[in-house]
Write a protein that holds these residues in place. Structure first.
Motif, mmCIF file in Angstrom:
data_model
loop_
_atom_site.group_PDB
_atom_site.id
_atom_site.type_symbol
_atom_site.label_atom_id
_atom_site.label_comp_id
_atom_site.label_asym_id
_atom_site.label_seq_id
_atom_site.Cartn_x
_atom_site.Cartn_y
_atom_site.Cartn_z
ATOM 1 N N TYR A 95 19.283 -4.685 1.782
ATOM 2 C CA TYR A 95 19.085 -5.968 2.469
ATOM 3 C C TYR A 95 17.846 -5.947 3.364
ATOM 4 O O TYR A 95 17.630 -6.855 4.160
ATOM 5 N N GLY A 96 17.054 -4.891 3.255
ATOM 6 C CA GLY A 96 15.844 -4.779 4.072
ATOM 7 C C GLY A 96 14.673 -4.421 3.188
ATOM 8 O O GLY A 96 14.121 -5.272 2.482
ATOM 9 N N ALA A 97 14.337 -3.109 3.171
ATOM 10 C CA ALA A 97 13.190 -2.646 2.370
ATOM 11 C C ALA A 97 13.397 -2.897 0.880
ATOM 12 O O ALA A 97 12.431 -2.874 0.111
ATOM 13 N N GLY A 98 14.638 -3.140 0.460
ATOM 14 C CA GLY A 98 14.926 -3.352 -0.964
ATOM 15 C C GLY A 98 14.793 -4.800 -1.423
ATOM 16 O O GLY A 98 15.251 -5.137 -2.506
ATOM 17 N N TRP A 99 14.168 -5.653 -0.591
ATOM 18 C CA TRP A 99 13.963 -7.045 -1.057
ATOM 19 C C TRP A 99 13.127 -7.020 -2.337
ATOM 20 O O TRP A 99 12.348 -6.089 -2.561
ATOM 21 N N ILE A 100 13.254 -8.071 -3.148
ATOM 22 C CA ILE A 100 12.561 -8.043 -4.448
ATOM 23 C C ILE A 100 11.463 -9.110 -4.545
ATOM 24 O O ILE A 100 10.335 -8.794 -4.895
ATOM 25 N N ILE A 101 11.805 -10.358 -4.245
ATOM 26 C CA ILE A 101 10.752 -11.392 -4.257
ATOM 27 C C ILE A 101 10.929 -12.339 -3.075
ATOM 28 O O ILE A 101 12.010 -12.412 -2.469
ATOM 29 N N LYS A 102 9.843 -13.051 -2.745
ATOM 30 C CA LYS A 102 9.901 -14.127 -1.752
ATOM 31 C C LYS A 102 9.460 -15.414 -2.432
ATOM 32 O O LYS A 102 8.480 -15.419 -3.182
ATOM 33 N N VAL A 103 10.217 -16.467 -2.175
ATOM 34 C CA VAL A 103 9.989 -17.743 -2.860
ATOM 35 C C VAL A 103 9.814 -18.853 -1.822
ATOM 36 O O VAL A 103 10.661 -18.999 -0.918
ATOM 37 N N LYS A 104 8.731 -19.612 -1.924
ATOM 38 C CA LYS A 104 8.549 -20.799 -1.092
ATOM 39 C C LYS A 104 9.345 -21.924 -1.740
ATOM 40 O O LYS A 104 9.037 -22.358 -2.872
ATOM 41 N N LEU A 105 10.390 -22.363 -1.064
ATOM 42 C CA LEU A 105 11.307 -23.321 -1.688
ATOM 43 C C LEU A 105 10.617 -24.648 -1.989
ATOM 44 O O LEU A 105 9.886 -25.186 -1.145
ATOM 45 N N SER A 106 10.862 -25.158 -3.191
ATOM 46 C CA SER A 106 10.385 -26.512 -3.510
ATOM 47 C C SER A 106 11.511 -27.514 -3.278
ATOM 48 O O SER A 106 11.282 -28.725 -3.222
ATOM 49 N N SER A 107 12.720 -26.992 -3.185
ATOM 50 C CA SER A 107 13.889 -27.841 -2.943
ATOM 51 C C SER A 107 14.975 -26.946 -2.349
ATOM 52 O O SER A 107 15.044 -25.753 -2.661
ATOM 53 N N ARG A 108 15.817 -27.535 -1.526
ATOM 54 C CA ARG A 108 16.925 -26.747 -0.947
ATOM 55 C C ARG A 108 18.228 -27.003 -1.699
ATOM 56 O O ARG A 108 19.277 -26.473 -1.322
ATOM 57 N N ASP A 109 18.160 -27.798 -2.771
ATOM 58 C CA ASP A 109 19.388 -28.211 -3.467
ATOM 59 C C ASP A 109 20.219 -27.018 -3.940
ATOM 60 O O ASP A 109 21.449 -27.019 -3.824
ATOM 61 N N ALA A 110 19.540 -26.007 -4.495
ATOM 62 C CA ALA A 110 20.277 -24.881 -5.085
ATOM 63 C C ALA A 110 21.031 -24.082 -4.025
ATOM 64 O O ALA A 110 21.990 -23.366 -4.354
ATOM 65 N N LEU A 111 20.624 -24.190 -2.769
ATOM 66 C CA LEU A 111 21.291 -23.411 -1.711
ATOM 67 C C LEU A 111 22.758 -23.819 -1.566
ATOM 68 O O LEU A 111 23.608 -23.011 -1.187
#
Lengths: 128, 246
Positions: A95-111
């Motif tokens: 949950y720290g150094a093992g992050w995989i990607i960062k995504v700039k959200l285009s929509s919050r719907d999927a959350l």
């Protein structure tokens, strides 16, 4: 990041959404425990688009190649290429150094479709 | 509970078509929850690369240099498909991380061991993986837990592709040595037998039926699967970009 503060996909990816609408995504400790002898990981390129429910990367463990699924929609703005060369350390700090990607959200719907920690723990207990 | 399973047996075919068919069936299993067992062979003799292997790694294996090559969607090492029987099994899965996915290797390989015993061939599962400074190019020179060996030679290895709700597991059973991989003896060479592909397939079906509690129904690809096969073969397994992606 504390696991209790994260959101989770049914497919075992975790998500942390910052104030800047950037989602950090990784694989849960539960999934990593079952991925013995991880030998390869393929990550997307920065600039690629991620779509909720669709594959963004792949891992190989004991001759099994598995898709990694994006829990969110948006543009991939960073990928943790360091982890690809140090897969054995992925489980040390998922949950720290093992992050995989960062995504700039285009929509919050999927959350809205993601689980909180308690619901995710329940799913893991059912799958164990 | 007995599971109804579609059984498909295909004649020897090109590698790109074989891989496209397995992929189309995997995607169907994901949508419908159906189970399919398929037996097939390859013509001409073909090298299949593990998904993460580099294309240039084949340069180190001279005997198979003239064989066409296809990149699989599954992991592991390269296989020279020639005098062998290949199976594929597509099953639904509740999670691609579940332990039971791993046991699918053991279950299928144990059925093969039971099948071979009916031909008086003794084979066993590898219990300790072999460690190499550099992994051998060929799958059959590697040793993973659960691989099948006979007289210390690997005669069957399998690999998986796991997507959202289904798994493809396919594997090769080496019946006899290929001129394109003369360092790998098959079951008939090792045990001085002359087991045919058909005999092996029939006996293996019997064992799979018992160990998995499957009831087989002979079938073929649906029209939608057939349509997908053409598209997947063209866009993926025949494509230069896919083959040379690493």
């Amino acid at each position: 990041m504390k696991p209790e503060d994260l959101l989770y996909a049914e497919t075992h990816e975790w998500v942390h959404v910052g104030d800047d609408d950037v989602a950090t995504i990784g694989i849960s400790a539960f999934a990593l425990e079952q991925l013995t002898d991880l030998v390869f990981m393929e990550l997307p390129s920065v600039g690629d688009m991620a779509t909720a429910g669709e594959a963004f990367g792949e891992v190989e463990s004991v001759k099994a190649v598995s898709n990694l699924y994006s829990p969110v929609d948006g543009e991939i703005i960073d990928a943790n290429t360091e982890i690809v060369d140090n897969l054995e350390s992925l489980g040390d700090d998922p949950y720290g150094a093992g992050w995989i990607i960062k995504v700039k959200l285009s929509s919050r719907d999927a959350l809205d479709k993601l689980m909180d920690h308690a619901a995710y723990e329940k799913q893991c207990a059912e799958e164990a | 509970m007995t599971q109804i399973v579609r059984l498909i047996t295909d004649p020897p075919s090109a590698g790109s078509w074989n891989m496209a068919v397995d992929q189309a069936i995997l995607e169907s299993a994901n949508e419908t929850g159906s189970v399919t067992l398929r037996f097939y062979q390859w013509t001409p003799a073909t090298v299949s690369l593990g998904y993460f292997q580099s294309l240039e790694s084949r340069d180190a294996h001279e005997p198979s240099a003239e064989c066409p090559i296809v990149r699989r969607a599954t992991g592991g090492g390269a296989i020279v498909h020639d005098r062998e029987l290949t199976y594929s099994l597509c099953v639904p899965s509740r999670s691609r991380w579940a332990d039971e996915n791993q046991t699918l290797y053991t279950k299928m390989h144990s059925a093969l061991i039971a099948c071979l015993s009916t031909f008086n061939v003794t084979a066993t599962l590898v219990e300790q993986p072999a460690e190499f400074a550099v992994e051998p190019f060929l799958c059959f020179e590697r040793r993973a837990v659960g691989d099948v060996v006979c007289q210390n030679y690997k005669i069957c290895g399998s690999a998986q592709r796991r997507i959202d709700k289904s798994i493809l597991q396919h594997g090769s059973i080496l019946l006899a040595k290929s001129e394109s991989a003369p360092e790998l003896p098959g079951i008939n060479d090792l045990e001085n037998k002359s087991i045919s592909i058909d005999e092996l397939q029939q006996q293996l079906l019997t064992q799979i039926r018992q160990s998995f509690d499957f009831e087989f129904e002979f079938g073929e690809l649906s029209s939608s699967e057939n349509a997908k096969v053409g598209e997947i073969q063209r866009n993926r397994f025949q494509s230069e970009a896919w083959t040379a992606k690493r």
